[in-house]
Design a protein around this motif. Structure first.
Motif, PDB file in Angstrom:
ATOM      1  N   UNK A  47       0.816  -1.214   0.000  1.00  0.00           N
ATOM      2  CA  UNK A  47       0.000   0.000   0.000  1.00  0.00           C
ATOM      3  C   UNK A  47       0.846   1.258   0.000  1.00  0.00           C
ATOM      4  N   UNK A  48       2.033   1.160   0.572  1.00  0.00           N
ATOM      5  CA  UNK A  48       2.929   2.309   0.668  1.00  0.00           C
ATOM      6  C   UNK A  48       3.273   2.852  -0.722  1.00  0.00           C
ATOM      7  N   UNK A  49       3.247   1.951  -1.723  1.00  0.00           N
ATOM      8  CA  UNK A  49       3.641   2.330  -3.078  1.00  0.00           C
ATOM      9  C   UNK A  49       2.532   3.038  -3.844  1.00  0.00           C
ATOM     10  N   UNK A  50       1.301   2.978  -3.345  1.00  0.00           N
ATOM     11  CA  UNK A  50       0.176   3.584  -4.059  1.00  0.00           C
ATOM     12  C   UNK A  50       0.374   5.080  -4.220  1.00  0.00           C
ATOM     13  N   UNK A  51       0.767   5.758  -3.133  1.00  0.00           N
ATOM     14  CA  UNK A  51       0.979   7.201  -3.194  1.00  0.00           C
ATOM     15  C   UNK A  51       2.105   7.545  -4.160  1.00  0.00           C
ATOM     16  N   UNK A  52       3.159   6.745  -4.163  1.00  0.00           N
ATOM     17  CA  UNK A  52       4.285   6.981  -5.069  1.00  0.00           C
ATOM     18  C   UNK A  52       3.844   6.823  -6.522  1.00  0.00           C
ATOM     19  N   UNK A  53       3.010   5.803  -6.789  1.00  0.00           N
ATOM     20  CA  UNK A  53       2.496   5.587  -8.145  1.00  0.00           C
ATOM     21  C   UNK A  53       1.630   6.766  -8.581  1.00  0.00           C
ATOM     22  N   UNK A  54       0.773   7.264  -7.674  1.00  0.00           N
ATOM     23  CA  UNK A  54      -0.075   8.418  -7.997  1.00  0.00           C
ATOM     24  C   UNK A  54       0.767   9.631  -8.372  1.00  0.00           C
ATOM     25  N   UNK A  55       1.817   9.883  -7.606  1.00  0.00           N
ATOM     26  CA  UNK A  55       2.692  11.024  -7.884  1.00  0.00           C
ATOM     27  C   UNK A  55       3.407  10.833  -9.219  1.00  0.00           C
ATOM     28  N   UNK A  56       3.920   9.614  -9.469  1.00  0.00           N
ATOM     29  CA  UNK A  56       4.644   9.327 -10.712  1.00  0.00           C
ATOM     30  C   UNK A  56       3.744   9.496 -11.936  1.00  0.00           C
ATOM     31  N   UNK A  57       2.509   8.985 -11.837  1.00  0.00           N
ATOM     32  CA  UNK A  57       1.558   9.120 -12.946  1.00  0.00           C
ATOM     33  C   UNK A  57       1.207  10.589 -13.166  1.00  0.00           C
ATOM     34  N   UNK A  58       1.007  11.319 -12.071  1.00  0.00           N
ATOM     35  CA  UNK A  58       0.700  12.747 -12.181  1.00  0.00           C
ATOM     36  C   UNK A  58       1.809  13.536 -12.855  1.00  0.00           C
ATOM     37  N   UNK A  59       3.055  13.236 -12.503  1.00  0.00           N
ATOM     38  CA  UNK A  59       4.205  13.915 -13.115  1.00  0.00           C
ATOM     39  C   UNK A  59       4.277  13.589 -14.608  1.00  0.00           C
ATOM     40  N   UNK A  60       4.054  12.324 -14.967  1.00  0.00           N
ATOM     41  CA  UNK A  60       4.081  11.908 -16.379  1.00  0.00           C
ATOM     42  C   UNK A  60       3.006  12.631 -17.182  1.00  0.00           C
TER      43      UNK A  60
END
Length: 239
Positions: A47-60
């Motif tokens: 679950x910890x990675x969900x926030x990181x994925x959201x940020x990465x997708x947003x930056x892309x």
């Protein structure tokens, strides 16, 4: 000329929505980072990675959107074409992700995650180890819950020695020593609260993906029209 300006304006409008969605994902990911970090104690590090994925997708998304804006403003057909290709790639990735999510929802993976949350949460409350105490208390405060299945779990915890009381983070209104009063604490367990939170997030992510998909399809169609018009305009200028 008017037709070209109209297509350009529509392209900029839809691209602005695309950019806004990217910024929103970055903001939400950043705001949820600490929540998911604490949830990892109960539900595993995944679950910890969900926030990181959201940020990465947003930056892309923000980067691709800016490329489209620049290409439209300087009438560069190559940049607009690159924007279209990247947008199509994102749409294909979203279709694959959506299919995987559906399989996850309808398959055994959801049951496995459900079982993992139950086991992890009960173990954390039972042990109440020094390194996890802060995260456990933060979860109980944030989700207005107490224990894993219910507040009675604390009476069996080996890490919590005072079985005649509860941690102050269980209290409806927290104050020093409030856990001594069993009548003023949250009764529901954190497992139920966490699962409800994750379910709501799953629905929210699905709604965002649908909205993004619609915007992206319109962006591709208008982008193709804009790219063709830029090339036609370039040919006319050369002539």
């Amino acid at each position: 000329m008017c037709k070209f300006c109209s297509i350009k304006c529509w392209f900029i409008f839809f691209n602005a929505l695309f950019l806004a969605s990217g910024v929103a994902l970055i903001t939400i990911g950043a705001l949820q980072y600490s929540t998911y970090s604490n949830l990892a104690t109960f539900a595993g590090r995944g679950l910890f990675k969900i926030a990181i994925v959201l940020i990465a997708v947003g930056v892309t998304i923000a980067f691709i959107s800016l490329m489209g804006h620049v290409g439209a403003f300087i009438n560069n057909s190559s940049m607009v074409a690159c924007f279209i290709c990247l947008l199509i790639l994102i749409i294909l990735m979203e279709i694959v992700a959506g299919a995987a999510l559906y399989m996850f929802r309808s398959g055994t993976s959801l049951l496995q995650m459900n079982s993992a949350i139950n086991t992890k949460a009960r173990g954390m409350i039972y042990e109440y180890s020094q390194e996890n105490r802060h995260a456990i208390n933060r979860i109980q405060e944030k989700f207005s819950c107490c224990g894993a299945d219910s507040y009675t779990d604390w009476s069996r915890s080996v890490g919590w020695e005072n079985h005649d009381a509860l941690p102050d983070s269980c209290c409806v209104v927290r104050s020093e020593g409030c856990g001594q009063n069993m009548e003023k604490v949250h009764k529901k367990g954190c497992i139920w609260a966490i699962k409800l939170f994750l379910l709501r997030n799953l629905v929210w992510v699905g709604a965002v993906c649908i909205a993004l998909g619609v915007t992206e399809v319109f962006g591709v169609l208008i982008g193709v029209c804009l790219c063709l018009n830029i090339k036609r305009k370039s040919y006319e200028n050369l002539s």
